[in-house]
Design a protein around this motif. Sequence first.
Motif, short mmCIF file in Angstrom:
data_model
loop_
_atom_site.label_atom_id
_atom_site.label_comp_id
_atom_site.label_asym_id
_atom_site.label_seq_id
_atom_site.Cartn_x
_atom_site.Cartn_y
_atom_site.Cartn_z
N ARG A 115 -16.56 12.31 0.54
CA ARG A 115 -16.93 11.60 -0.32
C ARG A 115 -17.51 10.22 -0.12
O ARG A 115 -16.81 9.69 0.91
N ARG A 116 -18.04 9.61 -0.93
CA ARG A 116 -18.76 8.27 -0.96
C ARG A 116 -17.60 7.29 -1.35
O ARG A 116 -17.52 6.25 -1.08
N THR A 117 -17.14 7.58 -2.54
CA THR A 117 -16.57 6.74 -3.39
C THR A 117 -14.98 7.40 -3.65
O THR A 117 -14.68 8.50 -3.68
N PRO A 118 -13.95 6.61 -3.58
CA PRO A 118 -12.53 6.80 -3.64
C PRO A 118 -12.16 7.39 -5.19
O PRO A 118 -12.88 7.03 -5.98
N ARG A 119 -11.21 8.21 -5.47
CA ARG A 119 -10.73 8.77 -6.47
C ARG A 119 -9.38 8.16 -6.66
O ARG A 119 -8.53 7.82 -6.00
N PRO A 120 -8.96 7.64 -7.98
CA PRO A 120 -7.82 7.12 -8.27
C PRO A 120 -6.61 8.44 -8.05
O PRO A 120 -6.68 9.40 -8.56
N VAL A 121 -5.37 7.89 -7.49
CA VAL A 121 -4.36 8.82 -7.41
C VAL A 121 -3.13 7.96 -7.55
O VAL A 121 -2.95 6.92 -7.39
N VAL A 122 -1.82 8.65 -7.70
CA VAL A 122 -0.53 7.97 -8.00
C VAL A 122 0.27 8.33 -7.05
O VAL A 122 0.60 9.46 -6.65
N VAL A 123 0.63 7.19 -6.15
CA VAL A 123 1.47 7.46 -4.80
C VAL A 123 2.97 7.73 -5.39
O VAL A 123 3.46 6.70 -6.02
N ALA A 124 3.67 8.88 -4.99
CA ALA A 124 5.00 9.15 -5.74
C ALA A 124 5.97 8.32 -4.41
O ALA A 124 6.92 7.77 -4.89
N SER A 125 5.57 8.61 -3.40
CA SER A 125 6.56 8.15 -2.39
C SER A 125 5.82 8.04 -0.75
O SER A 125 4.72 8.86 -0.72
N ARG A 147 -6.09 0.12 -1.90
CA ARG A 147 -5.73 -0.47 -3.01
C ARG A 147 -6.59 -1.63 -3.42
O ARG A 147 -7.19 -2.41 -2.66
N ARG A 148 -7.01 -1.84 -4.67
CA ARG A 148 -7.73 -2.85 -5.25
C ARG A 148 -7.02 -4.19 -5.23
O ARG A 148 -5.97 -4.12 -5.57
N ASP A 149 -7.47 -5.23 -4.94
CA ASP A 149 -6.85 -6.66 -4.82
C ASP A 149 -6.48 -6.99 -6.06
O ASP A 149 -5.36 -7.53 -6.43
N GLU A 150 -7.19 -6.53 -7.41
CA GLU A 150 -6.60 -7.01 -8.59
C GLU A 150 -5.65 -6.06 -9.05
O GLU A 150 -4.83 -6.54 -10.11
N ASP A 151 -5.40 -5.12 -8.33
CA ASP A 151 -4.13 -4.07 -8.58
C ASP A 151 -2.82 -4.73 -8.03
O ASP A 151 -1.69 -4.10 -8.25
N THR A 152 -2.85 -5.75 -7.30
CA THR A 152 -1.82 -6.39 -6.41
C THR A 152 -0.69 -6.90 -7.39
O THR A 152 -1.09 -7.69 -8.29
N GLU A 153 0.66 -6.59 -7.59
CA GLU A 153 1.50 -7.38 -8.21
C GLU A 153 2.00 -8.42 -7.09
O GLU A 153 1.94 -8.06 -5.90
N LYS A 154 2.73 -9.25 -7.67
CA LYS A 154 3.26 -10.23 -6.72
C LYS A 154 4.63 -9.66 -6.28
O LYS A 154 5.70 -9.60 -7.00
N LEU A 198 0.86 -1.18 0.03
CA LEU A 198 -0.06 -0.03 -0.13
C LEU A 198 0.87 1.35 -0.04
O LEU A 198 0.50 2.18 -0.73
N SER A 199 2.14 1.24 0.66
CA SER A 199 2.95 2.62 0.51
C SER A 199 3.86 2.67 -0.18
O SER A 199 4.44 3.63 -0.62
N ALA A 200 4.08 1.44 -1.28
CA ALA A 200 4.84 1.51 -2.56
C ALA A 200 4.28 2.47 -3.44
O ALA A 200 3.15 2.75 -3.34
N ALA A 201 4.98 2.86 -4.16
CA ALA A 201 4.59 4.01 -5.29
C ALA A 201 3.80 3.28 -6.41
O ALA A 201 3.95 2.01 -6.61
N GLY A 202 2.85 3.77 -6.94
CA GLY A 202 1.81 3.18 -7.93
C GLY A 202 0.52 3.87 -7.72
O GLY A 202 0.02 4.79 -7.08
N LEU A 203 -0.36 3.27 -8.41
CA LEU A 203 -1.84 3.55 -8.62
C LEU A 203 -2.45 3.11 -7.30
O LEU A 203 -2.47 1.90 -6.80
#
Length: 171
Positions: free
Chosen positions: A18-28, A64-71, A5-10
């Motif tokens: 707000r009721r729904t989350p918005r997409p953001v890109v974590v830089a650090s 973080r969405r479960d389907e967005d997880t990388e190994k 969750l704390s790693a860089a990425g979407l």
Amino acid sequence: VELALSAAGLRYLRLASRRTPRPVVVASCRELKRFGATVRYVVALKGLNEREEAARLAGAVLYRRDEDTEKDTVEAYEPSTKLEGLSVVDEHGEALGVVWDVLDPNEGAALAAPLLELELEETRHCLVPLDPTCVEVYEEEVVLLNTGLLDLAFDYAPPPPVIRGLLASGE
């Protein structure tokens, strides 16, 4: 916050209003303070450069969405509490002790690099750099490549209790 969750990425950010989350890109991301079991983090988001904008996001929830997880493969030489308790052997496989603690410069310790604190005997400890030139890290054990580092071992004694005052006598 888990490592993924704390790693860089979407990621997805939900404001309290707000009721729904918005997409953001974590830089650090870095740890700011620990309050007992509560940990606070500072997160840098791409495209967010103004302090006032960031202040409006205080207290927001990062998802973080479960389907967005990388190994995620955790680097073997990255400071991790997973190393604590691993047995330590020399190049010939002779047992030397166990990993007592992992000292991480990112957790507030005034260090230039991460260190392994090895417990050689019950009261004998040694600090060894967590570096591929000094140790090899495997799933079940840590191999110490330079046993000359054991010459720097020290006697460990827990700090004495601090007496802040005496109780008044009951007489």
